[in-house]
Motif scaffolding. Structure first.
Motif, PDB file in Angstrom:
ATOM      1  N   VAL A 138       0.856  -1.180   0.000  1.00  0.00           N
ATOM      2  CA  VAL A 138       0.000   0.000   0.000  1.00  0.00           C
ATOM      3  C   VAL A 138       0.894   1.232   0.000  1.00  0.00           C
ATOM      4  O   VAL A 138       1.889   1.289   0.723  1.00  0.00           O
ATOM      5  N   GLU A 139       0.531   2.208  -0.807  1.00  0.00           N
ATOM      6  CA  GLU A 139       1.310   3.439  -0.876  1.00  0.00           C
ATOM      7  C   GLU A 139       1.345   4.114   0.488  1.00  0.00           C
ATOM      8  O   GLU A 139       0.367   4.131   1.225  1.00  0.00           O
ATOM      9  N   ASN A 140       2.497   4.648   0.810  1.00  0.00           N
ATOM     10  CA  ASN A 140       2.730   5.375   2.068  1.00  0.00           C
ATOM     11  C   ASN A 140       2.818   4.474   3.299  1.00  0.00           C
ATOM     12  O   ASN A 140       2.726   4.957   4.428  1.00  0.00           O
ATOM     13  N   ILE A 141       2.989   3.162   3.096  1.00  0.00           N
ATOM     14  CA  ILE A 141       3.266   2.258   4.207  1.00  0.00           C
ATOM     15  C   ILE A 141       4.610   1.601   3.970  1.00  0.00           C
ATOM     16  O   ILE A 141       4.868   1.043   2.900  1.00  0.00           O
ATOM     17  N   GLU A 142       5.486   1.673   4.960  1.00  0.00           N
ATOM     18  CA  GLU A 142       6.745   0.959   4.878  1.00  0.00           C
ATOM     19  C   GLU A 142       6.845  -0.048   6.010  1.00  0.00           C
ATOM     20  O   GLU A 142       6.433   0.206   7.132  1.00  0.00           O
ATOM     21  N   GLY A 143       7.351  -1.209   5.672  1.00  0.00           N
ATOM     22  CA  GLY A 143       7.545  -2.234   6.682  1.00  0.00           C
ATOM     23  C   GLY A 143       8.854  -2.029   7.423  1.00  0.00           C
ATOM     24  O   GLY A 143       9.837  -1.533   6.857  1.00  0.00           O
ATOM     25  N   TYR A 144       8.852  -2.409   8.693  1.00  0.00           N
ATOM     26  CA  TYR A 144      10.050  -2.259   9.524  1.00  0.00           C
ATOM     27  C   TYR A 144      10.124  -3.471  10.431  1.00  0.00           C
ATOM     28  O   TYR A 144       9.188  -3.753  11.183  1.00  0.00           O
ATOM     29  N   LYS A 145      11.239  -4.201  10.357  1.00  0.00           N
ATOM     30  CA  LYS A 145      11.412  -5.390  11.187  1.00  0.00           C
ATOM     31  C   LYS A 145      11.659  -4.974  12.635  1.00  0.00           C
ATOM     32  O   LYS A 145      12.589  -4.223  12.923  1.00  0.00           O
ATOM     33  N   LEU A 146      10.830  -5.476  13.550  1.00  0.00           N
ATOM     34  CA  LEU A 146      10.937  -5.062  14.944  1.00  0.00           C
ATOM     35  C   LEU A 146      10.464  -6.163  15.874  1.00  0.00           C
ATOM     36  O   LEU A 146       9.392  -6.746  15.683  1.00  0.00           O
ATOM     37  N   ASN A 147      11.257  -6.420  16.893  1.00  0.00           N
ATOM     38  CA  ASN A 147      10.837  -7.214  18.035  1.00  0.00           C
ATOM     39  C   ASN A 147      10.618  -6.239  19.181  1.00  0.00           C
ATOM     40  O   ASN A 147      11.574  -5.701  19.740  1.00  0.00           O
ATOM     41  N   VAL A 148       9.360  -5.994  19.537  1.00  0.00           N
ATOM     42  CA  VAL A 148       9.065  -4.961  20.534  1.00  0.00           C
ATOM     43  C   VAL A 148       9.645  -5.301  21.905  1.00  0.00           C
ATOM     44  O   VAL A 148       9.820  -4.412  22.745  1.00  0.00           O
ATOM     45  N   ALA A 149       9.949  -6.569  22.139  1.00  0.00           N
ATOM     46  CA  ALA A 149      10.524  -6.971  23.422  1.00  0.00           C
ATOM     47  C   ALA A 149      11.988  -6.591  23.550  1.00  0.00           C
ATOM     48  O   ALA A 149      12.562  -6.659  24.642  1.00  0.00           O
ATOM     49  N   ASP A 150      12.598  -6.177  22.442  1.00  0.00           N
ATOM     50  CA  ASP A 150      14.009  -5.792  22.415  1.00  0.00           C
ATOM     51  C   ASP A 150      14.114  -4.275  22.591  1.00  0.00           C
ATOM     52  O   ASP A 150      13.728  -3.512  21.705  1.00  0.00           O
TER      53      ASP A 150
END
Length: 239
Positions: free
Chosen positions: A44-56
């Motif tokens: 989708v335009e204007n969405i970028e994915g970002y790899k994240l482990n929120v526990a880190d």
């Protein structure tokens, strides 16, 4: 275009409710970072994915730095990432307890620890914690999950007070969904789903887009006088 030019971070944004929120926010004009341990399976335009482990904790700080430096502002943070490791209390192992606490509760704290004070300096912003009907009423076999989802309500109420100091228009709220038809529920036998639906006043289960629309309200200026609130979106369910 209720979120035109706003910068939004949505954790757990690869699928389910998180994906629906990210896509709706983008449709409403936002620039969205959809953070998740999994790859996005949509474009989708204007969405970028970002790899994240929120526990880190370090990864959360890096995401904060990335977003704030790239866009120069952060307007909305949705703390949506969450997991379950269900079991009766006496059967919950240390690993089951710690994993759920680390992702669902510590993970919410890890990112907001940086974003909240940044919004306060910025002068405005909206923080949305995704809780659960289980966090409001408890549930058999989900002591760990219920504890975290009750905890993020407490965090939202605390942050509503803490980040609005000195006149900053920073709002913090929680959404407590009921049973929503995500991929996880699609694996549940239909008779059990029917039983869940009977627990609601509306006689049906919810859809991910209905939670996304509630999040859009809290993210937008339409809710400019709403803070420290728990928005229950559960069809009138009582467990």
């Amino acid at each position: 275009m209720r979120l035109e030019e706003k910068v939004c971070i949505v954790t757990g944004g690869a699928k389910g409710i998180g994906a629906e929120m990210a896509q709706l926010f983008a449709k409403e004009g936002a620039k969205v970072i959809a953070a998740d341990m999994s790859d996005l399976d949509y474009s989708v335009e204007n969405i970028e994915g970002y790899k994240l482990n929120v526990a880190d904790t370090n990864q959360c700080e890096e995401l904060f730095k990335y977003a704030s430096e790239k866009y120069g502002r952060i307007d909305v943070l949705v703390n949506n990432a969450g997991i379950t490791r269900d079991g009766l209390t006496h059967k919950i192992t240390d690993d089951m307890w710690n994993m759920v606490i680390d992702v669902n509760l510590k993970g919410v704290f890890n990112l907001t620890k940086h974003v909240g004070p940044y919004m306060m300096k910025q002068g405005n912003g909206s923080i949305i914690n995704i809780s659960s009907v289980v966090g409001e009423y408890g549930n058999i076999g989900q002591a760990n999950y219920a504890a975290t989802k009750a905890g993020v309500i407490g965090l939202a109420k605390t942050w509503a007070k803490e980040f609005a100091r000195k006149g900053a228009a920073v709002r913090a709220n929680a959404i407590a969904p009921g049973y929503i038809m995500t991929d996880i529920l699609k694996t549940v036998p239909q008779p059990l789903l029917d039983d869940f639906a009977k627990l609601t006043m509306l006689g049906r289960l919810g859809q991910p887009e209905e939670i996304a629309k509630a999040a859009l309200f809290l993210a937008s200026d339409d809710s400019s006088y709403v803070t420290g609130h728990v928005l229950s979106v559960n069809g009138g369910m009582r467990l």
